[in-house]
Each structure stands twice: as structure tokens, then as C-alpha cells.
Design a protein around this motif. Structure first.
Motif, mmCIF file in Angstrom:
data_model
loop_
_atom_site.group_PDB
_atom_site.id
_atom_site.type_symbol
_atom_site.label_atom_id
_atom_site.label_comp_id
_atom_site.label_asym_id
_atom_site.label_seq_id
_atom_site.Cartn_x
_atom_site.Cartn_y
_atom_site.Cartn_z
ATOM 1 N N ASN A 96 -1.031 11.176 -4.589
ATOM 2 C CA ASN A 96 -0.585 10.008 -3.829
ATOM 3 C C ASN A 96 0.920 10.027 -3.563
ATOM 4 O O ASN A 96 1.526 8.996 -3.300
ATOM 5 C CB ASN A 96 -0.947 8.712 -4.562
ATOM 6 C CG ASN A 96 -0.349 8.631 -5.970
ATOM 7 O OD1 ASN A 96 -0.147 9.652 -6.620
ATOM 8 N ND2 ASN A 96 -0.070 7.427 -6.439
ATOM 9 N N GLU B 282 -3.448 4.002 -6.744
ATOM 10 C CA GLU B 282 -4.082 3.489 -5.528
ATOM 11 C C GLU B 282 -3.056 3.298 -4.412
ATOM 12 O O GLU B 282 -3.429 3.016 -3.273
ATOM 13 C CB GLU B 282 -4.787 2.150 -5.819
ATOM 14 C CG GLU B 282 -3.874 0.941 -5.977
ATOM 15 C CD GLU B 282 -3.106 0.886 -7.296
ATOM 16 O OE1 GLU B 282 -2.337 -0.080 -7.480
ATOM 17 O OE2 GLU B 282 -3.274 1.793 -8.130
ATOM 18 N N ASN C 188 0.827 -1.211 0.000
ATOM 19 C CA ASN C 188 0.000 0.000 0.000
ATOM 20 C C ASN C 188 0.859 1.257 0.000
ATOM 21 O O ASN C 188 0.458 2.291 -0.535
ATOM 22 C CB ASN C 188 -0.917 0.014 1.228
ATOM 23 C CG ASN C 188 -1.971 -1.060 1.166
ATOM 24 O OD1 ASN C 188 -2.568 -1.283 0.111
ATOM 25 N ND2 ASN C 188 -2.198 -1.753 2.277
#
Length: 214
Positions: free
Chosen positions: A124, A97, A75
Motif C-alpha cells: 500500500n 487499508e 483513503n
């Protein structure tokens, strides 16, 4: 210390996967190339006089990391020694993501990376300009780097940290010599990129997956 070192070839399917990602995100990656070339004229991020096509090869090279199961499971990705944002910015573009943290000890390089990430609207991405020795690790991060560290030096810097997995893009032949003085037993998979790509650019290049032996 005895380390477990495997040597495996990259499959043509995975090489095609990296190339497909480049094609899918081509517009934004080309925008990144423009910004990197602009900044490189001001501060030395990559080799002086490097061609646009060579930078695109380095981006494709960076995207090989997306073909690792470790990347797919992560992640948060920390790109240490990022320089001009390689491999971190292409990974952030193609894997929005995931959270990508750009780290480099040179402040002006991180300044340029922050500007490029902002211009590319990458929400991100975060960054820090200090040695990886000062970074905090929760234990679930994937640390990546492209030709920035020798394995022994990096392991020494990370010795007190809770790191679990590292992927380095580097020369494959040098791996054995670089871990001779590493006290902690490691599992290492040296993935030769040339069989997958069949391109002279990848001769001698490898994706090196490193984990602590259980």
C-alpha cells in the motif's frame, strides 16, 4: 489575515490508542527499526548514533496521527519530507487499508524508503522524489509531515493545489508565528500531546490539524 487557531489537549485515551497500535503491530514495526538503523549507517536518514529506543519513540509519535478523525476518513495519505519513512511507513504498517505515498526531495532517501517498504511487504506504499510543489492533488488526500516544514512555507508551496487537510507533527508554540504571512484564512487545531502521554519526550510537541476556512 485572521486565522482561527484552537488549542486542545490530546486525551489519555487517544495516547493509549497510539500505544496499543504499536503493540499490535510490534513485530513488523521492530523489523522496520532494524531496516532503518541499517540504512542510517549508510545514508543520513535520522540523527547519527540515534538509539533503537529513540527510534521507537518516534514511531509511537508518528502513530498519534491515527488518532485524528481526518486520518480515519482518508483513503490516501501523502507523507511529504518523509526522510527515513516517518511517519509514512509506520502509518502504512498499521493502516494497510490506506494508500500511503512517501515523498521527499532527496532521491537517496526515497531509494531507502522504497527498499524498506519492499522488504516489509507493504503493498500500500508508493513514492516520489521531488518537491511537494510538483505533486498532483485530487482534493481528497490527507497531507502529513513530521518536523519537515514551517506552515507558511508549506502553504506557499501548495498555494495552487486542491489540498483540503494537512496534519503536521511539530512544536506547538511556533504555530502562531508561522502563519502570520499566510494570506489564505486557515482553521488550525493545535493538539498538545503532553497531556495524553505524560512523557517528557512529548513536551512542546503537538499534532497540528490545518484546513482551509470555508
Amino acid at each position: 489575515m485572521e486565522h482561527q487557531i484552537l488549542r486542545t489537549p490530546l486525551s489519555k485515551k487517544k495516547a493509549q490508542g497510539a500505544r496499543l497500535l504499536f503493540d499490535t503491530h510490534k513485530e513488523k514495526l521492530e523489523d522496520y527499526v532494524d531496516r532503518l538503523l541499517w540504512w542510517n549507517n549508510k545514508i543520513n536518514l535520522v540523527s547519527r548514533g540515534v538509539s533503537r529506543e529513540t527510534i521507537k519513540k518516534h514511531i509511537e509519535h508518528s502513530l498519534v496521527l491515527t488518532q485524528s478523525d481526518w486520518f480515519l476518513q482518508a483513503n490516501k495519505v501523502i507523507d511529504s519530507g518523509t526522510g527515513g519513512g516517518l511517519p509514512g511507513i509506520p502509518l502504512a504498517i498499521c493502516g494497510n487499508e490506506k494508500h500511503v505515498h512517501l515523498n521527499d526531495i532527496v532521491t537517496k532517501k526515497i531509494m531507502a524508503c522504497k527498499n524498506m517498504a519492499s522488504g516489509l511487504s507493504l503493498n500500500n506504499v508508493s513514492s516520489s522524489s521531488h518537491s511537494i510543489e510538483k505533486a498532483g492533488f485530487a482534493g481528497d488526500e490527507l497531507l502529513v509531515s513530521k518536523h519537515a516544514f514551517k506552515i507558511g512555507d508549506l502553504c506557499k508551496m501548495l498555494e495552487p493545489k486542491k489540498w483540503k487537510r494537512i496534519i503536521l507533527l511539530k512544536g506547538g508554540e511556533e504555530v502562531g508565528n508561522e502563519v502570520v504571512d499566510v494570506a489564505e484564512p486557515l482553521s488550525i487545531n493545535v493538539i498538545d500531546l503532553m497531556p495524553g502521554f505524560g512523557d517528557e519526550f512529548y513536551k512542546g510537541k503537538a499534532m497540528v490539524e490545518i484546513s482551509r476556512r470555508q
